[in-house]
Design a protein around this motif. Structure first.
Motif, PDB file in Angstrom:
ATOM      1  N   PRO A   1     -14.295 -31.471   8.664  1.00  0.00           N
ATOM      2  CA  PRO A   1     -13.744 -30.694   9.775  1.00  0.00           C
ATOM      3  C   PRO A   1     -13.993 -29.197   9.610  1.00  0.00           C
ATOM      4  O   PRO A   1     -14.125 -28.687   8.491  1.00  0.00           O
ATOM      5  N   THR A   2     -14.088 -28.511  10.741  1.00  0.00           N
ATOM      6  CA  THR A   2     -14.323 -27.067  10.741  1.00  0.00           C
ATOM      7  C   THR A   2     -13.120 -26.329  10.161  1.00  0.00           C
ATOM      8  O   THR A   2     -11.967 -26.630  10.494  1.00  0.00           O
ATOM      9  N   THR A   3     -13.398 -25.359   9.294  1.00  0.00           N
ATOM     10  CA  THR A   3     -12.330 -24.544   8.715  1.00  0.00           C
ATOM     11  C   THR A   3     -12.635 -23.070   8.949  1.00  0.00           C
ATOM     12  O   THR A   3     -13.758 -22.689   9.256  1.00  0.00           O
ATOM     13  N   THR A   4     -11.606 -22.253   8.808  1.00  0.00           N
ATOM     14  CA  THR A   4     -11.755 -20.809   8.958  1.00  0.00           C
ATOM     15  C   THR A   4     -10.846 -20.107   7.963  1.00  0.00           C
ATOM     16  O   THR A   4      -9.800 -20.640   7.574  1.00  0.00           O
ATOM     17  N   LYS A   5     -11.237 -18.905   7.554  1.00  0.00           N
ATOM     18  CA  LYS A   5     -10.394 -18.095   6.677  1.00  0.00           C
ATOM     19  C   LYS A   5      -9.392 -17.260   7.467  1.00  0.00           C
ATOM     20  O   LYS A   5      -8.570 -16.559   6.876  1.00  0.00           O
ATOM     21  N   ASP A   6      -9.472 -17.334   8.791  1.00  0.00           N
ATOM     22  CA  ASP A   6      -8.523 -16.607   9.645  1.00  0.00           C
ATOM     23  C   ASP A   6      -7.245 -17.437   9.782  1.00  0.00           C
ATOM     24  O   ASP A   6      -7.141 -18.316  10.647  1.00  0.00           O
ATOM     25  N   ILE A   7      -6.293 -17.177   8.930  1.00  0.00           N
ATOM     26  CA  ILE A   7      -5.032 -17.917   8.918  1.00  0.00           C
ATOM     27  C   ILE A   7      -4.122 -17.361  10.019  1.00  0.00           C
ATOM     28  O   ILE A   7      -3.963 -16.138  10.136  1.00  0.00           O
ATOM     29  N   PRO A   8      -3.529 -18.211  10.854  1.00  0.00           N
ATOM     30  CA  PRO A   8      -2.589 -17.712  11.869  1.00  0.00           C
ATOM     31  C   PRO A   8      -1.499 -16.846  11.240  1.00  0.00           C
ATOM     32  O   PRO A   8      -0.983 -17.155  10.162  1.00  0.00           O
ATOM     33  N   ASP A   9      -1.167 -15.753  11.922  1.00  0.00           N
ATOM     34  CA  ASP A   9      -0.242 -14.765  11.367  1.00  0.00           C
ATOM     35  C   ASP A   9       1.080 -15.380  10.925  1.00  0.00           C
ATOM     36  O   ASP A   9       1.655 -14.963   9.917  1.00  0.00           O
ATOM     37  N   ARG A  10       1.573 -16.368  11.654  1.00  0.00           N
ATOM     38  CA  ARG A  10       2.901 -16.913  11.337  1.00  0.00           C
ATOM     39  C   ARG A  10       2.922 -17.643  10.005  1.00  0.00           C
ATOM     40  O   ARG A  10       4.007 -17.905   9.453  1.00  0.00           O
ATOM     41  N   PHE A  11       1.730 -17.976   9.469  1.00  0.00           N
ATOM     42  CA  PHE A  11       1.678 -18.706   8.197  1.00  0.00           C
ATOM     43  C   PHE A  11       1.316 -17.801   7.016  1.00  0.00           C
ATOM     44  O   PHE A  11       1.280 -18.270   5.877  1.00  0.00           O
ATOM     45  N   LEU A  12       1.061 -16.523   7.269  1.00  0.00           N
ATOM     46  CA  LEU A  12       0.633 -15.621   6.192  1.00  0.00           C
ATOM     47  C   LEU A  12       1.636 -15.547   5.039  1.00  0.00           C
ATOM     48  O   LEU A  12       1.224 -15.451   3.874  1.00  0.00           O
TER      49      LEU A  12
END
Length: 354
Positions: free
Chosen positions: A36-47
């Motif tokens: 599956p596609t992944t990204t290093k841009d983590i949603p702000d609410r999970f930081l």
């Protein structure tokens, strides 16, 4: 051990340098052939969930998504999975390489169908020891909610070291010649207060505690000791880490964080007891069970660690630092500092600045 040699050969192939980073599980969705596609841009609410020393990626999906965080040492890989499920989903976990993995279910209960194990419920606040072969897609059913799983995948050399002291590792390894195709697992064990404390230490590592990988590997040995102690006392295994114990553990962690973040004179036990909504006797006994030290000794250790950080990172005088960590006179501070570090504060600063 021949079985460890077999795992090692399957695991490493001809490239010993990269095997720790390959110790992971990928969660496929139905019909997916590619990862599956992944990204290093983590949603702000999970930081706030991110570990500062981990490689972190976000896997989005129509069901919600999950964060995978990984720290790879020479002989282990720590992987932390946080799932945020908005609609029920079936995922297909797949090991990218054969894994002997120590699994801690920190939040949520997962229903799984594992090849070689059959139907299995991974219970919240329980830990497991698995051998998971590669090449098989298992099934995991996740209902709406949050899930947190921590995996320690262990290298053949570390397994050999652990097998010297822990019969459960030897037993698991001895099963591999007959169970290698489909995998194997040992008994589930509920968390103890000490387990919860060790996991908190790992996930809240600070450089002042020593080298990252040495620190984590030492915690793996301590966690294995807790697991083994439970297996040796089977009459206690059925006593689940219940909601009341979880509540106590959470309150103890609040006390620990309060101490960690405090500069100045140590807190009185009565103050900490009020903060934790425990009586003084309960607090002292539970804190010792969870962290294997007294509150007094822990406060002293944290004050000295903070003093060491200030000596290295600032130009404050020894008098100023001793006052910051709660001492009224330099001689008392120097005496306590030397007890922990075996050198005076000025010599400690000098050693780091050479």
């Amino acid at each position: 051990m021949d079985q460890i040699k077999l795992i090692s050969e399957n695991w490493l192939g001809n490239d010993r340098a990269i095997y720790p980073m390959r110790m992971q599980i990928i969660f496929y969705r139905k019909g997916e052939r590619e990862a599956p596609t992944t990204t290093k841009d983590i949603p702000d609410r999970f930081l706030p969930l991110l570990l500062p020393y981990a490689n972190c990626v976000w896997t989005p999906g129509s069901y919600g998504g999950h964060i995978t965080q990984q720290i790879a040492g020479d002989h282990y890989t720590l992987t932390l999975y946080d799932f945020f499920i908005e609609s029920a989903v079936k995922l297909y976990p797949f090991a990218t390489a054969p894994l002997v993995t120590f699994v801690f279910v920190m939040e949520g209960t997962l229903s799984c169908l594992l090849q070689g194990f059959g139907a299995l419920s991974l219970q919240e606040t329980c830990n497991y020891l698995f051998y998971v072969p590669t090449g098989i897609r298992h099934e995991a059913y996740l209902l709406p909610g949050s899930y947190r799983l921590l995996h320690f995948s262990l290298s053949p050399p570390l397994l050999s070291e652990l097998a010297k002291d822990y019969p459960v590792i030897r037993t698991l390894i001895n099963k591999l010649d007959t169970s290698e195709v489909n995998g194997t697992k040992e008994l589930e064990v509920p968390f103890t207060l000490r387990t919860w404390g060790l996991l908190h230490d790992v996930l809240h590592y600070r450089p002042s505690r020593g080298h990252l990988h040495t620190f984590i590997q030492s915690k793996i040995f301590e966690l294995m000791l807790e697991y083994t102690k439970a297996l040796e006392q089977p009459e206690k295994i059925s006593r689940a880490f219940n909601a009341e114990m979880k509540s106590v553990a959470d309150r103890l962690l609040q006390v620990k964080v309060l101490i960690d973040e405090h500069e100045g004179k140590p807190f009185r036990i009565e103050f900490l007891a009020r903060k934790s909504a425990l009586n003084s006797k309960q607090l002292k006994e539970a804190f010792h069970k969870m962290f294997q030290t007294t509150i007094g000794k822990y406060q002293l250790q944290q004050r000295m660690i903070r003093a060491g950080e200030l000596l290295v990172e600032t130009s404050l005088s020894v008098d100023e630092i001793s006052e910051k960590v709660g001492y009224d006179d330099r001689s008392s501070f120097t005496r306590k500092f030397k007890t922990l570090y075996k050198v005076t504060p000025l010599r400690y600063r000098g050693n780091f600045r050479k």
